[in-house]
Design a protein around this motif. Sequence first.
Motif, PDB file in Angstrom:
ATOM      1  N   GLN A   7      30.598  35.195  60.091  1.00 46.12           N
ATOM      2  CA  GLN A   7      30.550  34.535  58.787  1.00 46.12           C
ATOM      3  C   GLN A   7      29.804  35.398  57.763  1.00 46.12           C
ATOM      4  O   GLN A   7      30.231  35.521  56.625  1.00 46.12           O
ATOM      5  N   ASN A   8      28.720  36.029  58.162  1.00 49.64           N
ATOM      6  CA  ASN A   8      27.980  36.900  57.244  1.00 49.64           C
ATOM      7  C   ASN A   8      28.792  38.143  56.890  1.00 49.64           C
ATOM      8  O   ASN A   8      28.735  38.633  55.773  1.00 49.64           O
ATOM      9  N   ARG A   9      29.546  38.669  57.836  1.00 49.94           N
ATOM     10  CA  ARG A   9      30.396  39.828  57.577  1.00 49.94           C
ATOM     11  C   ARG A   9      31.475  39.486  56.557  1.00 49.94           C
ATOM     12  O   ARG A   9      31.764  40.255  55.656  1.00 49.94           O
ATOM     13  N   ASN A  10      32.071  38.303  56.695  1.00 54.52           N
ATOM     14  CA  ASN A  10      33.111  37.870  55.758  1.00 54.52           C
ATOM     15  C   ASN A  10      32.533  37.702  54.360  1.00 54.52           C
ATOM     16  O   ASN A  10      33.166  38.054  53.372  1.00 54.52           O
ATOM     17  N   ARG A  11      31.334  37.155  54.254  1.00 55.68           N
ATOM     18  CA  ARG A  11      30.690  36.987  52.954  1.00 55.68           C
ATOM     19  C   ARG A  11      30.371  38.340  52.329  1.00 55.68           C
ATOM     20  O   ARG A  11      30.445  38.507  51.122  1.00 55.68           O
ATOM     21  N   LYS A  12      30.018  39.295  53.137  1.00 56.59           N
ATOM     22  CA  LYS A  12      29.680  40.628  52.641  1.00 56.59           C
ATOM     23  C   LYS A  12      30.907  41.319  52.039  1.00 56.59           C
ATOM     24  O   LYS A  12      30.828  41.996  51.028  1.00 56.59           O
ATOM     25  N   HIS A  13      32.074  41.130  52.625  1.00 58.35           N
ATOM     26  CA  HIS A  13      33.303  41.784  52.175  1.00 58.35           C
ATOM     27  C   HIS A  13      34.050  40.980  51.109  1.00 58.35           C
ATOM     28  O   HIS A  13      34.959  41.505  50.467  1.00 58.35           O
ATOM     29  N   PHE A  14      33.647  39.744  50.893  1.00 59.14           N
ATOM     30  CA  PHE A  14      34.360  38.892  49.933  1.00 59.14           C
ATOM     31  C   PHE A  14      34.413  39.503  48.524  1.00 59.14           C
ATOM     32  O   PHE A  14      35.489  39.535  47.921  1.00 59.14           O
ATOM     33  N   PRO A  15      33.302  40.009  47.958  1.00 57.79           N
ATOM     34  CA  PRO A  15      33.389  40.599  46.610  1.00 57.79           C
ATOM     35  C   PRO A  15      34.348  41.794  46.552  1.00 57.79           C
ATOM     36  O   PRO A  15      35.086  41.954  45.570  1.00 57.79           O
ATOM     37  N   MET A  23      41.909  42.406  44.800  1.00 56.83           N
ATOM     38  CA  MET A  23      42.981  41.487  44.403  1.00 56.83           C
ATOM     39  C   MET A  23      43.123  41.452  42.878  1.00 56.83           C
ATOM     40  O   MET A  23      44.231  41.440  42.352  1.00 56.83           O
ATOM     41  N   ALA A  24      41.999  41.451  42.171  1.00 59.37           N
ATOM     42  CA  ALA A  24      42.040  41.447  40.708  1.00 59.37           C
ATOM     43  C   ALA A  24      42.681  42.739  40.190  1.00 59.37           C
ATOM     44  O   ALA A  24      43.462  42.712  39.233  1.00 59.37           O
ATOM     45  N   ALA A  25      42.364  43.869  40.812  1.00 60.24           N
ATOM     46  CA  ALA A  25      42.940  45.153  40.389  1.00 60.24           C
ATOM     47  C   ALA A  25      44.452  45.155  40.581  1.00 60.24           C
ATOM     48  O   ALA A  25      45.198  45.630  39.716  1.00 60.24           O
ATOM     49  N   ILE A  26      44.913  44.626  41.678  1.00 56.34           N
ATOM     50  CA  ILE A  26      46.359  44.559  41.937  1.00 56.34           C
ATOM     51  C   ILE A  26      47.031  43.659  40.909  1.00 56.34           C
ATOM     52  O   ILE A  26      48.088  43.992  40.364  1.00 56.34           O
TER      53      ILE A  26
END
Length: 86
Positions: free
Chosen positions: A4-12, A18-21
């Motif tokens: 869960q902490n790993r997923n939160r770290k990569h979320f930004p 996704m915004a760039a695409i």
Amino acid sequence: MNKQNRNRKHFPLVLVMMAAILLQSLPAAGQNRSEDLIEAKVDSVLNLMTLEEKVGQMTLFTSDLATTGPTIRDDYVKLIKEGKVG
């Protein structure tokens, strides 16, 4: 580090990617709308023209070869005004 902490770290990072695409695809969408608008206007004008006018727009007169400088024959002016030549 748990999952869960790993997923939160990569979320930004994932969010920025996704915004760039998404932003990369926006100009193309706007361009397509502009091209569609131009195509609709051209089709509208072509639908208003007679076949004789359409053929005339593909016909171009040349000036007399023996004359220097810009010239145009009198009968050319009449045909241009009638839309029979481009």
